[in-house]
Design an enzyme around this catalytic site. Structure first.
Site, PDB file in Angstrom:
ATOM      1  N   ASP A  65       0.851  -1.189   0.000  1.00  0.00           N
ATOM      2  CA  ASP A  65       0.000   0.000   0.000  1.00  0.00           C
ATOM      3  C   ASP A  65       0.888   1.239   0.000  1.00  0.00           C
ATOM      4  OD1 ASP A  65      -2.439  -1.322  -0.040  1.00  0.00           O
ATOM      5  OD2 ASP A  65      -2.633  -1.338   2.137  1.00  0.00           O
ATOM      6  N   ASP A  88      -6.954  -1.479  -4.768  1.00  0.00           N
ATOM      7  CA  ASP A  88      -8.072  -1.210  -3.853  1.00  0.00           C
ATOM      8  C   ASP A  88      -9.020  -0.175  -4.463  1.00  0.00           C
ATOM      9  OD1 ASP A  88      -6.860  -2.899  -1.958  1.00  0.00           O
ATOM     10  OD2 ASP A  88      -5.873  -1.220  -0.943  1.00  0.00           O
TER      11      ASP A  88
END
Length: 171
Positions: A128, A146
């Site tokens: 991330d 995402d």
């Protein structure tokens, strides 16, 4: 022509190029982040007063859901991603390519899901790097995969509302 007799070219599977594009972009960005950024908060890059680039490992699902568990969730989320990807590909096969809205939504979800599965299998975690915040509150870090999963899901939800409005009323 019934949906089951659509050729591959006529079916929504024509839109899988978008899933491939999302996957390639996601993996490329993650590799750039891993190769060029230091890990963790101390190495963040402050971009805007509400946004940082931040390299972190996510052992959970989107937005760090279940990331504090002992590792079982890696395989659970991988399995869920395979099932959802298969289901969406099946639906794309039955949809005509001209149903752009749904095919784009499904392709965005597939591309994002495959990108995160790749990370889980290869690294044991998802990379991330997007950190949005307001004051001292930070939304959990996330990535392109995402984002495309959320956009695709939102498109499916919106389509449900659109379909209800266009259905004829029954008296």
């Amino acid at each position: 022509m019934s949906n089951s007799s659509l050729t591959l070219k006529q079916s929504g599977l024509r839109w899988l190029w978008l899933a491939l594009l999302v996957f390639i972009a996601d993996i490329t960005i993650k590799l750039i982040v891993m190769d060029n950024m230091g890990y963790g908060w101390a190495n963040r890059i402050e971009v805007l007063p509400f946004f940082n680039l931040l390299y972190v490992h996510n052992y959970g699902a989107a937005f760090s859901f279940l990331s504090d568990q002992e590792g079982w969730q890696r395989w659970l989320f991988t399995g869920i991603a395979f099932v959802v990807t298969g289901m969406l590909a099946y639906w794309m096969r039955r949809l005509p390519a001209s149903d752009k809205w749904n095919n784009i939504a499904y392709a965005l979800i597939i591309g994002g899901a495959v990108g995160n599965v790749f990370d889980r299998i290869v690294h044991g975690f998802v990379v991330d790097y997007l950190d949005f915040y307001w004051g001292t509150y930070h939304w959990p870090a996330f990535n392109l995969a995402d984002s495309t999963i959320c956009i695709g899901a939102a498109m499916i939800i919106l389509d449900g509302f659109r379909a209800k409005k266009s259905a004829p009323s029954q008296s």
